[in-house]
Design an enzyme around this catalytic site. Sequence first.
Site, PDB file in Angstrom:
ATOM      1  N   MET A   6       0.855  -1.183   0.000  1.00 16.46           N
ATOM      2  CA  MET A   6       0.000   0.000   0.000  1.00 16.46           C
ATOM      3  C   MET A   6       0.887   1.228   0.000  1.00 16.46           C
ATOM      4  O   MET A   6       1.817   1.349   0.797  1.00 16.46           O
ATOM      5  CB  MET A   6      -0.923   0.019   1.217  1.00 16.46           C
ATOM      6  CG  MET A   6      -1.853   1.213   1.272  1.00 16.46           C
ATOM      7  SD  MET A   6      -3.016   1.247  -0.116  1.00 16.46           S
ATOM      8  CE  MET A   6      -3.520   2.965  -0.073  1.00 16.46           C
ATOM      9  N   GLU A  23       4.870   0.772  -6.001  1.00 15.31           N
ATOM     10  CA  GLU A  23       4.472   1.664  -4.899  1.00 15.31           C
ATOM     11  C   GLU A  23       5.194   2.999  -4.994  1.00 15.31           C
ATOM     12  O   GLU A  23       4.632   4.043  -4.642  1.00 15.31           O
ATOM     13  CB  GLU A  23       4.754   1.000  -3.551  1.00 15.31           C
ATOM     14  CG  GLU A  23       4.083  -0.346  -3.357  1.00 15.31           C
ATOM     15  CD  GLU A  23       2.599  -0.335  -3.672  1.00 15.31           C
ATOM     16  OE1 GLU A  23       1.897   0.642  -3.307  1.00 15.31           O
ATOM     17  OE2 GLU A  23       2.121  -1.304  -4.298  1.00 15.31           O
TER      18      GLU A  23
END
Length: 819
Positions: free
Chosen positions: A265, A298
């Site tokens: 994330m 990411e």
Amino acid sequence: MSSPYQSLHHTEAIARRELLDVEEYDVRLNLASDDQTFGSVTTIRFTSRGGPTFVDLKPVRVNRLTFNGSPLDADLLDRGRLPLETVAGVNELVVDAVMPFRNDGEGLHRSSDPADGKSYVYGMMFMDAAPSVFACFDQPDLKAPYTLHVEAPETWTVIANAPGERTESGSRGSALWEFQRSQPLSTYFVTVVAGPYHVIRDEHDGIPLGLSARASIASALDADADELFTMTKQCFDEFHRLFGIRYPFGDYHQAFVPEFNAGAMENPGCVTFRDPLVFTSRVTRGMRIQRATTLAHEMAHQWFGNIVTPAWWDDLWLNESFAEYMGNRVTADVTEYDDAWVDNAYARRQWGLYADLRPTTHPVAGNGASDASAALQDFDGISYAKGSSILKQLAASLGDEVFFAGAIDHFARHRFGNATMHDLFESWERAGADDLSSFTSNWLRTAGPDTIVLDRAAGVLRRTPPAEHPADRSHTFRVAVATDGKWSTRTLEIDAPQTPFEVGGDAVVLDPYEDSWAVVRPDATTVEHLKTLLPDVEDDALRAGIWNNVRSGFHDAALSPADVVDLVVASPPVESTEDGKRRLGSWLLSDVLPLAPAGSLERVHAAALQKMATTIAGSEHQLAGLRMAISTATDPSLLRSWLAVTPDGIDLDVDLRWRLLVRLAVLGETDPEELLAALDAEPTGHSRVEHMKALVSLPTAEAKAHAWSVFTGALDVPNYELEAAGLGMWRGGQEELLAPYVDRYFDELPDTVAVRSGWVLADATEFFFPVTPLSDSTLDRARALAADESLDLSVRRRLADCADDLARRLATARAYPPA
């Protein structure tokens, strides 16, 4: 049964955005008082045009509410919403609440490491989890800066989105951590990572860098740190070169955290990764590439997603497609993993194509998600793999100069704000692109892939658009042709239903290098020739393209299981045998072999043994061959021999030991006592998950009842063990034991919304779907329940996808009855 919380509708988000500007959040978290709950005091300062609105809040209990200096009644809170009557001008809300630690990988997840009993916490606020950590206006286009204050146990380290430091000791053996005010963030980017993490620090080009992982895997992180930091630095240099905009979020910390649902994330300043990406056992190059591309993915988000964020969830594809494309591109261009695109072909291409072929397919862009829950359902292979492929085509068409000039314009115009797909395409047109409306309409706003096949007899390539989603797409791609054992390529443009094609060769492989987005399948003559040609193919990208052609043919029941087995035996696909469900090894075991003729399992096993014997001791192909041999073994004495003495060049690490034990469990050649002893001997997080998988794989009534208690929630386990229980439960050859659970699955699935939510609610629907009974009655029940509009939307969507997979397996079984 539906969720106890209301999902935010797009119309509500628009109204709230028009009413409010959020100035800042001040969030105080007390993580030191309890192992089940934590204190959360949120102060929100915002400007309103005046009028009613609501704040999102999902507490265990509310201690105190104050709005503009006056108390509010906590009983006003309804299904996660606290109504507010705002005044024109500045407003201030203070929420003092007790929040739940969670074990489903969302909100503030807390877990205990079985290796040493130490507890770890991390935040995952994606989609609608933030209100279970702090009060907020939970939508992506109400960005604001955050100032965090965290009280944590004295032995813990705390990391968040902005730089911070430990300031003083608190009460009862705790410490206080203060963090700088962050850049403006959407609620779903906020995170806190806290615990006795092992932390390693470095610096590059003025950016402080950090890595962290659980103390029990500190040595593995130490071993990988040089590679991780090197890739991080290489990627930063390349992104700075391509975008001309420096990373603006202060520190760049990469936290490897336990029981994480996603791969990672992109939280600004503190990216979280699933910690199996810290390798405690030997892995193949494919897994190292996966980690590298995830790291670069990411990092790409720091620009596309974090500097500029979609205004609403239906543009989330912009984040993921862009990061998917850039992550693979940058990894291939500047790191040691220059074969990243080849691994991507194995790992991601079919994920996107299968999703695009389903009845639940949707456009890449502008899918019209009416609420946040509906948007989550479209967070799939279309948003990632298909969108990435289309951006790759666009970049090739525009050229890098225009492509990156448009991206830079987009970042500059909307810095720390929100934007839409239209904003991005306007930036590309300002940078010199021609009118992109036709491209947008045909590729991004029309669902479903074209199918392109060779009609060898007619000497044409036939392009068929999806019947329900016609589009006028042209395709430019390379074709590989083998003549007398030698391969050559040519480039074709397909812009009509039929395109003349002079075969002039034995085998024809369409679009092996993934130049376009379409379903391409090998014709029967090509398949026969590939059985002799495939072992000698040295072009890794061509091999990947061949296997994807084969997978598409099998998926559409246009290629028999027997033919696939022949190809596997001729050339075992050891390039992609990792355990992920999108990989070749998993596909072979779960989809092909259950439908293949008698003796196929033994043939594949023999081919895997032969591969092991003919590769260099200690090589990755030897390791991959051993994994395939274990998964297909039927002789428990062979498995036992490997538990005692592994092949030369391979050590018996924790991963390999549990692979052997899981296979023994499937065969009924171990018992709960041996499995528990193995867990006690090496009580790691990985062992705990594999122990669950092995335990429920046993062919006993007790094993299946144990798995079912996990499904119903009677036994509460973390998310990784939930997955292991589902995947281990449904085993071929155990149909009699499993028969009662087919009806129970459909009868009891709706009630699982009472015990889980969000990500894992949908995942459990898939993990426990009855995959072994290949019957029309199972398909009928799945379709009927998926059509029930009273069922939670995420469950319905995942159930519909499982039904489509089952329907395709049934079609293949009918087309090619096993001999």
